[in-house]
Design a protein around this motif. Structure first.
Motif, PDB file in Angstrom:
ATOM      1  N   PHE A  63       5.238   0.414  13.438  1.00 58.57           N
ATOM      2  CA  PHE A  63       5.429   0.148  12.010  1.00 58.57           C
ATOM      3  C   PHE A  63       5.640   1.482  11.282  1.00 58.57           C
ATOM      4  N   PRO A  64       6.832   2.080  11.443  1.00 54.74           N
ATOM      5  CA  PRO A  64       7.052   3.460  11.005  1.00 54.74           C
ATOM      6  C   PRO A  64       6.999   3.715   9.499  1.00 54.74           C
ATOM      7  N   ASP A  65       7.208   2.722   8.683  1.00 54.48           N
ATOM      8  CA  ASP A  65       7.233   2.987   7.237  1.00 54.48           C
ATOM      9  C   ASP A  65       5.947   2.590   6.527  1.00 54.48           C
ATOM     10  N   THR A  66       4.860   2.432   7.265  1.00 56.19           N
ATOM     11  CA  THR A  66       3.582   2.071   6.649  1.00 56.19           C
ATOM     12  C   THR A  66       3.097   3.204   5.756  1.00 56.19           C
ATOM     13  N   PRO A  67       2.872   2.929   4.478  1.00 56.38           N
ATOM     14  CA  PRO A  67       2.375   3.975   3.578  1.00 56.38           C
ATOM     15  C   PRO A  67       1.012   4.498   4.026  1.00 56.38           C
ATOM     16  N   ARG A  68       0.749   5.738   3.731  1.00 57.50           N
ATOM     17  CA  ARG A  68      -0.519   6.361   4.114  1.00 57.50           C
ATOM     18  C   ARG A  68      -1.705   5.761   3.353  1.00 57.50           C
ATOM     19  N   ALA A  69      -1.448   5.193   2.215  1.00 61.39           N
ATOM     20  CA  ALA A  69      -2.512   4.574   1.416  1.00 61.39           C
ATOM     21  C   ALA A  69      -1.919   3.399   0.653  1.00 61.39           C
ATOM     22  N   GLY A  70      -2.760   2.460   0.309  1.00 61.75           N
ATOM     23  CA  GLY A  70      -2.316   1.310  -0.459  1.00 61.75           C
ATOM     24  C   GLY A  70      -2.749   0.012   0.182  1.00 61.75           C
ATOM     25  N   ALA A  71      -2.890  -0.989  -0.626  1.00 66.55           N
ATOM     26  CA  ALA A  71      -3.359  -2.297  -0.183  1.00 66.55           C
ATOM     27  C   ALA A  71      -2.197  -3.176   0.254  1.00 66.55           C
ATOM     28  N   TYR A  72      -2.482  -4.066   1.219  1.00 66.92           N
ATOM     29  CA  TYR A  72      -1.534  -5.084   1.669  1.00 66.92           C
ATOM     30  C   TYR A  72      -2.108  -6.448   1.314  1.00 66.92           C
ATOM     31  N   ARG A  85      -7.708 -12.135  -4.304  1.00 66.06           N
ATOM     32  CA  ARG A  85      -7.352 -12.341  -2.904  1.00 66.06           C
ATOM     33  C   ARG A  85      -7.916 -11.203  -2.085  1.00 66.06           C
ATOM     34  N   TRP A  86      -8.176 -11.504  -0.809  1.00 67.70           N
ATOM     35  CA  TRP A  86      -8.555 -10.448   0.113  1.00 67.70           C
ATOM     36  C   TRP A  86      -7.325  -9.604   0.407  1.00 67.70           C
ATOM     37  N   PHE A  87      -7.528  -8.321   0.593  1.00 70.49           N
ATOM     38  CA  PHE A  87      -6.444  -7.421   0.967  1.00 70.49           C
ATOM     39  C   PHE A  87      -6.966  -6.450   2.007  1.00 70.49           C
ATOM     40  N   THR A  95     -11.105  -3.998   4.607  1.00 69.84           N
ATOM     41  CA  THR A  95     -10.733  -5.171   3.826  1.00 69.84           C
ATOM     42  C   THR A  95     -11.636  -5.253   2.604  1.00 69.84           C
ATOM     43  N   SER A  96     -11.091  -5.816   1.541  1.00 72.24           N
ATOM     44  CA  SER A  96     -11.857  -5.987   0.318  1.00 72.24           C
ATOM     45  C   SER A  96     -11.164  -7.057  -0.519  1.00 72.24           C
ATOM     46  N   HIS A  97     -11.708  -7.335  -1.677  1.00 71.86           N
ATOM     47  CA  HIS A  97     -11.097  -8.293  -2.597  1.00 71.86           C
ATOM     48  C   HIS A  97     -11.289  -7.798  -4.021  1.00 71.86           C
TER      49      HIS A  97
END
Length: 109
Positions: A63-72, A85-87, A95-97
């Motif tokens: 997954f080469p373009d995964t940002p170094r930080a940030g929620a999905y 929502r959980w992310f 994981t958190s919400h």
């Protein structure tokens, strides 16, 4: 990309940051490979975490373009408050919400 451990096929690229209403429509309309795609659950997102890596905590060759930080985004609502929502953050695999304005998207099938 298909994960041999789970049998899930993942969108390899990260879609840009989207709002909650946008993300639900995005995965449903993804034309990739002519298949039906959906937003993954938080448990499914967690299967991509590589505990031996950080920033991002995942296989960047796969997954080469995964940002170094940030929620999905996940499709998993927080039971105590449906506005949340959980992310998952691939920065550290946590994981958190909470109520988010935007988060990244990676669809699954």
């Amino acid at each position: 990309m298909t994960d041999p451990g789970t049998g899930l096929t993942w969108q390899r690229t990260t879609a840009g940051a989207m709002s909650r209403p946008e993300v639900d429509r995005y995965c449903a309309a993804l034309p990739l490979g002519g298949h039906a795609w959906r937003l993954p659950t938080v448990q499914e997102l967690a299967t991509l975490v590589d505990d031996g890596r950080v920033t991002p905590a995942m296989d960047t060759a796969a997954f080469p373009d995964t940002p170094r930080a940030g929620a999905y985004w996940s499709s998993t609502d927080y039971a105590a408050d449906g506005s949340q929502r959980w992310f998952l953050s691939y920065n550290d695999g946590i994981t958190s919400h909470r109520q988010l304005d935007e988060a990244y998207v990676r669809c699954v099938r």
